[in-house]
Design an enzyme around this catalytic site. Structure first.
Site, PDB file in Angstrom:
ATOM      1  N   CYS A 282       7.144-101.720   5.777  1.00  0.00           N
ATOM      2  CA  CYS A 282       6.233-100.579   5.860  1.00  0.00           C
ATOM      3  C   CYS A 282       5.392-100.438   4.607  1.00  0.00           C
ATOM      4  O   CYS A 282       4.177-100.335   4.666  1.00  0.00           O
ATOM      5  CB  CYS A 282       7.004 -99.289   6.108  1.00  0.00           C
ATOM      6  SG  CYS A 282       7.757 -99.278   7.731  1.00  0.00           S
ATOM      7  N   HIS A 283       6.037-100.406   3.455  1.00  0.00           N
ATOM      8  CA  HIS A 283       5.277-100.197   2.226  1.00  0.00           C
ATOM      9  C   HIS A 283       5.669-101.188   1.136  1.00  0.00           C
ATOM     10  O   HIS A 283       5.401-100.979  -0.034  1.00  0.00           O
ATOM     11  CB  HIS A 283       5.432 -98.760   1.739  1.00  0.00           C
ATOM     12  CG  HIS A 283       5.065 -97.759   2.798  1.00  0.00           C
ATOM     13  ND1 HIS A 283       5.998 -97.224   3.648  1.00  0.00           N
ATOM     14  CD2 HIS A 283       3.879 -97.255   3.175  1.00  0.00           C
ATOM     15  CE1 HIS A 283       5.389 -96.420   4.499  1.00  0.00           C
ATOM     16  NE2 HIS A 283       4.108 -96.416   4.240  1.00  0.00           N
ATOM     17  N   GLY A 284       6.372-102.252   1.534  1.00  0.00           N
ATOM     18  CA  GLY A 284       6.610-103.362   0.618  1.00  0.00           C
ATOM     19  C   GLY A 284       7.665-103.152  -0.453  1.00  0.00           C
ATOM     20  O   GLY A 284       7.431-103.498  -1.605  1.00  0.00           O
TER      21      GLY A 284
END
Lengths: 422, 183
Positions: B147-149
């Site tokens: 999702c956001h690494g």
């Protein structure tokens, strides 16, 4: 405002006891409206129309929807396949949400450009912001109801935002969920609140219109109504103009409903929710993208406040800041038509919101518009910076420093000389 | 409302008593409203049946070395990884001051070969990848949240990305050598 005379005996009998007809007469008939309103003033009534459309289609959808994790997805598919015209009602409701945000965003940009938030319209503006917040909550909860993958993971990510708050974060999130994860209790309460909120919005709209009629409509010159020559009655002049605008808008709306009903949505939401698998790319609906970009752009801590909490604060601040712009804007002139410098900053701000929207839709590591070396996250940070600078720096400074163009003596004068640019 | 004969500035004998009554009534009203609201607020908290589903038993005998599985616990996935010697060493070799949320590997496991963590990214609640064979495991041989690494290491500790904390370690007890109860 003279009291109308009712010839119909029944109407008169009721009106003497409850002056509802008199009120409607003042509100929708006699209301003295500036005679120079452009088509930019159509979007308020369009928003009202969409609200009614959403409530009506929603009521009929509920007749066939089941708010349970094991049946929600299938009940929506049944609406699409088996219920007579269910596909139409659902597509109107689905796309209606997007239409609502389109007209409301234009309505707000109109207010920003023409200084409609400035005295004496601050409370009118505030109620508008409350309506926007209520709309966002409603849209978010509505998107969860079909219980697809995007529903589930959107709900998970957004409710997890509240875990960013120290100490109360975790109990708050489990309270929102009614459990240890997004699950059936969550779906049930979202359904209940999704049904409630539109009526809250309706109440706020009544207050919004009430405040509008107390302070009167702004207009493209930003000069107040001074004499009766400056205004015309709302009916028939603006009822007909609003109706014409509605016709144009309905063509736009219908084009989506009939020819591209899923264009604004995500295909992943036609996969039933799976709590064990996160889709590789989670994006909110388009109308949340600029705010999502602001949330994500904060990837650093300041003064020991962790990035996650800062991002949440920045995202909420991006809307809350709108409450104070009547005081951040120091210009004595309302309309940007007479503000040669601010006008450019206004358009820069509009572009900025689109850039934010683009950044919100992309993965943080992507390149911005494919430009090698320019990451989406960097561009998101720059545009977040401008978003806040526009309100906190540009508005106060330009208002003080700019030399504005001479204002027309009255609305009538500007009309006779040929519009707002005279 | 109506003008009273009372002259301004004069201290009316009833004044203190009235102030007290007003304050007391307001206080009782506020507390009473709060107490009346609480059942509604609390009804939204996890209910007894939800709380009752608080533990799950897992058989470990068919998880090979190097393999990891997902099990459901309280509606969330729990990752159970049967760690290899290499993964255990990696988790122990890292210096504590390099960690975002410093914790030694020993604090996070009961038995070295079994890593048990809640499979929910501490950023915004996505499920990190890396449990199933072939999935991306991030730069630190653990898990990677798409999702956001966020990157987690072979001890489930956050090493890179926006997540603030290590993957949560649930309470668990080994019932036998090959069976664990989570919760």
């Amino acid at each position: 405002m003279s009291a109308p005379v009712w010839n119909n005996k029944v109407v008169k009998w009721v009106d003497d006891r409850l002056p509802v007809f008199t009120m409607m007469h003042h509100t929708a008939y006699e209301y003295p409206t500036p005679k120079n309103l452009s088509y930019m003033w159509n979007f308020g009534s369009l928003a009202g129309f969409v609200l009614v459309t959403m409530i009506l289609t929603g009521i009929f959808l509920v007749m066939n929807y089941t708010a349970h994790t094991s049946m929600a997805f299938d009940s929506v598919e049944r609406i699409m396949r088996d219920v007579n015209y269910g596909w139409l009602i659902r597509y109107i409701h689905m796309n209606g949400a997007s239409m609502f945000f389109i007209v409301v965003f234009i309505h707000m940009f109109r207010g920003l450009y023409y200084g409609s938030y400035k005295a004496p319209r601050e409370v009118l503006w505030w109620i508008g912001i409350l309506i926007l917040l209520a709309m966002m909550a409603t849209a978010f909860m509505g998107y969860v109801l079909p219980w697809g993958q995007m529903s589930f993971w959107g709900a998970t990510v957004i409710t997890n935002l509240f875990s960013a708050f120290p100490i109360i974060g975790d109990p708050l999130v489990s309270w929102l969920w009614g459990g240890f994860s997004v699950a059936n209790p969550t779906l049930n309460r979202f359904f209940s609140l999704h049904y409630l909120m539109p009526f809250v919005i309706l109440g706020l709209v009544v207050l919004h219109v009430w405040a509008l009629h107390a302070v009167r409509s702004n207009n493209p010159t930003g000069v107040e109504i001074k004499t009766p020559q400056d205004s015309i009655p709302f009916h028939p002049y603006y009822t007909i103009k609003d109706l014409f605008g509605l016709g144009v808008f309905l063509i736009f709306f219908a084009a989506f409903v009939f020819f591209a009903p899923d264009y604004l949505g995500h295909p992943d939401n036609y996969i039933p929710a799976n709590p064990l698998v996160t889709p590789p790319h989670i994006v909110p609906e388009w109308y949340f993208l600029p705010f999502y970009a602001i949330l994500r752009s904060i990837d650093f801590a300041i003064f020991g406040i962790p990035a996650k909490l800062l991002g949440v604060i920045a995202m909420f601040a991006s809307i809350v800041i709108l409450f104070v712009i009547p005081w951040l804007d120091t210009s004595k002139v309302r309309s940007s038509a007479f503000r040669p410098v601010y006008k450019w900053f206004f358009w820069l701000f509009v572009i900025d919101t689109f850039v934010l929207g683009y950044c919100g839709a992309k993965a943080p590591d992507d390149y911005f518009l494919g430009i090698e070396g320019l990451h989406v996250i960097t561009m998101g940070q720059l545009s977040t910076l401008y978003y806040f600078a526009h309100f906190l720096v540009v508005m106060p400074l330009v208002g003080k420093l700019e030399r504005t163009k001479p204002l027309p003596a009255s609305i009538s004068e500007s009309v006779l000389k040929g519009g707002a640019n005279a | 409302m109506s003008q009273t004969a009372q002259s301004s500035g004069a201290h009316h004998p009833d004044e203190n008593r009235r102030d007290f009554l007003t304050l007391a009534t307001t206080a009782v009203g506020v507390v009473g409203t709060g107490m009346a609201l609480w059942p509604f607020v609390d009804s939204m908290n996890p209910s007894k049946d939800v709380l009752a589903l608080a533990s799950v038993e897992v058989n470990l005998s068919n998880i090979a070395v190097g393999q990891a599985v997902k099990v459901m616990w309280r509606g969330k996935p729990v990752f159970i990884r049967h760690r290899t010697e290499k993964e255990i060493n990696e988790a122990n070799e890292v210096a504590l001051n390099e960690l975002i949320d410093p914790q030694t590997d020993d604090e996070r496991v009961e038995k070295k070969e079994w890593l048990i963590v809640v499979g929910v990214c501490t950023h915004l609640g996505c499920i990190p990848m890396g449990t199933a064979t072939g999935e991306a495991r991030g730069d630190y041989d653990g898990w990677y949240c798409p999702c956001h690494g966020s990157h987690y290491d072979s001890s489930g500790r956050i090493r890179k990305g926006p997540a603030p904390l290590n993957l949560e370690v649930p309470t668990y007890t080994f019932l036998t050598d090959t069976s664990v109860q989570i919760g």
